[in-house]
Design an enzyme around this catalytic site. Structure first.
Site, PDB file in Angstrom:
ATOM      1  N   TYR A  21       0.806  -1.219   0.000  1.00  0.00           N
ATOM      2  CA  TYR A  21       0.000   0.000   0.000  1.00  0.00           C
ATOM      3  C   TYR A  21       0.846   1.279   0.000  1.00  0.00           C
ATOM      4  CZ  TYR A  21      -3.482  -3.498   1.210  1.00  0.00           C
ATOM      5  OH  TYR A  21      -4.282  -4.614   1.201  1.00  0.00           O
ATOM      6  N   HIS A  76     -14.824  -6.787  -0.531  1.00  0.00           N
ATOM      7  CA  HIS A  76     -14.933  -8.201  -0.872  1.00  0.00           C
ATOM      8  C   HIS A  76     -16.176  -8.891  -0.298  1.00  0.00           C
ATOM      9  CE1 HIS A  76     -10.967  -7.259  -2.217  1.00  0.00           C
ATOM     10  NE2 HIS A  76     -10.539  -7.034  -0.988  1.00  0.00           N
ATOM     11  N   HIS A  96      -8.511   0.920  -5.909  1.00  0.00           N
ATOM     12  CA  HIS A  96      -7.670   0.161  -4.977  1.00  0.00           C
ATOM     13  C   HIS A  96      -6.214   0.503  -5.214  1.00  0.00           C
ATOM     14  CE1 HIS A  96     -11.054  -2.189  -3.669  1.00  0.00           C
ATOM     15  NE2 HIS A  96     -11.402  -2.289  -4.933  1.00  0.00           N
TER      16      HIS A  96
HETATM   17  C1  DQA Z   1      -7.353  -2.317  -0.814  1.00  0.00           C
HETATM   18  C2  DQA Z   1      -7.362  -3.820  -1.148  1.00  0.00           C
HETATM   19  C3  DQA Z   1      -8.173  -4.602  -0.138  1.00  0.00           C
HETATM   20  O1  DQA Z   1      -8.140  -5.985  -0.452  1.00  0.00           O
HETATM   21  C4  DQA Z   1      -7.603  -4.427   1.252  1.00  0.00           C
HETATM   22  O2  DQA Z   1      -8.386  -5.096   2.200  1.00  0.00           O
HETATM   23  C5  DQA Z   1      -7.364  -3.011   1.625  1.00  0.00           C
HETATM   24  C6  DQA Z   1      -6.895  -2.065   0.610  1.00  0.00           C
HETATM   25  C7  DQA Z   1      -6.423  -1.525  -1.745  1.00  0.00           C
HETATM   26  O3  DQA Z   1      -6.526  -0.300  -1.750  1.00  0.00           O
HETATM   27  O4  DQA Z   1      -5.571  -2.111  -2.425  1.00  0.00           O
HETATM   28  O5  DQA Z   1      -7.478  -2.639   2.784  1.00  0.00           O
HETATM   29  O6  DQA Z   1      -8.666  -1.820  -0.988  1.00  0.00           O
END
Ligand code: DQA
Length: 141
Positions: A21, A76, A96
């Site tokens: 991230y 999800h 995302h």
């Molecule tokens: C997310 C992807 C999700 O699977 C995860 O639970 C997140 C961040 C992303 O920004 O890549 O918390 O939404």
């Protein structure tokens, strides 16, 4: 034009969690987004919550012309957020930071996607900027 950016569960920890991230915090990303939107003549409201119900409440309140949503893990499995998104009449972009299609199986499914106009994933913080650029370019027309 007013754009609402919703960040869901754990996104307040951006920059301090898994490397996938990135290292930039949500506050730093938001400060850059704020400037970017102003340069495009738009105004952003930032909303972050770890609570599913608060996200639903914010979506139901309305008062925006375009929506960018990164619901985090709620993506999800939250049929509640999916249902709330259905009733949002503005353009809606799911984003995302990470490429959810290239990650664990449970992340490869978005229950929100069918109620959004599009999805941008895997480009780090740029996903928010691309979504704002899209909304500014289309919703104003
Ligand atoms: C997310 C992807 C999700 O699977 C995860 O639970 C997140 C961040 C992303 O920004 O890549 O918390 O939404």
């Amino acid at each position: 034009m007013k754009i609402l950016i919703v960040n869901g569960v754990n996104l307040n920890m951006t920059g301090k969690r898994e490397a996938v991230y990135g290292t930039e915090t949500l506050e730093e990303i938001n400060a850059r987004l704020d400037k970017f939107a102003k340069s495009r003549g738009a105004q952003i409201e930032f909303f972050q919550s770890n609570s599913e119900g608060e996200i639903v409440d914010r979506l139901q309140r309305g008062g925006f012309d375009g929506l960018v949503i990164n619901a985090g893990a709620y993506t999800h499995y939250s049929y509640a957020i999916a249902d709330a998104l259905y009733s949002v009449k503005t353009k809606k972009i799911e984003v995302h930071l990470s490429n959810i299609l290239a990650r664990e199986e449970f992340r490869q499914k978005s229950v929100l996607a069918r109620n959004c106009d599009g999805c941008i994933a895997g480009l780090g913080a740029d996903v928010y900027f691309l979504a704002v650029e899209y909304l500014v370019g289309t919703v104003n027309k």
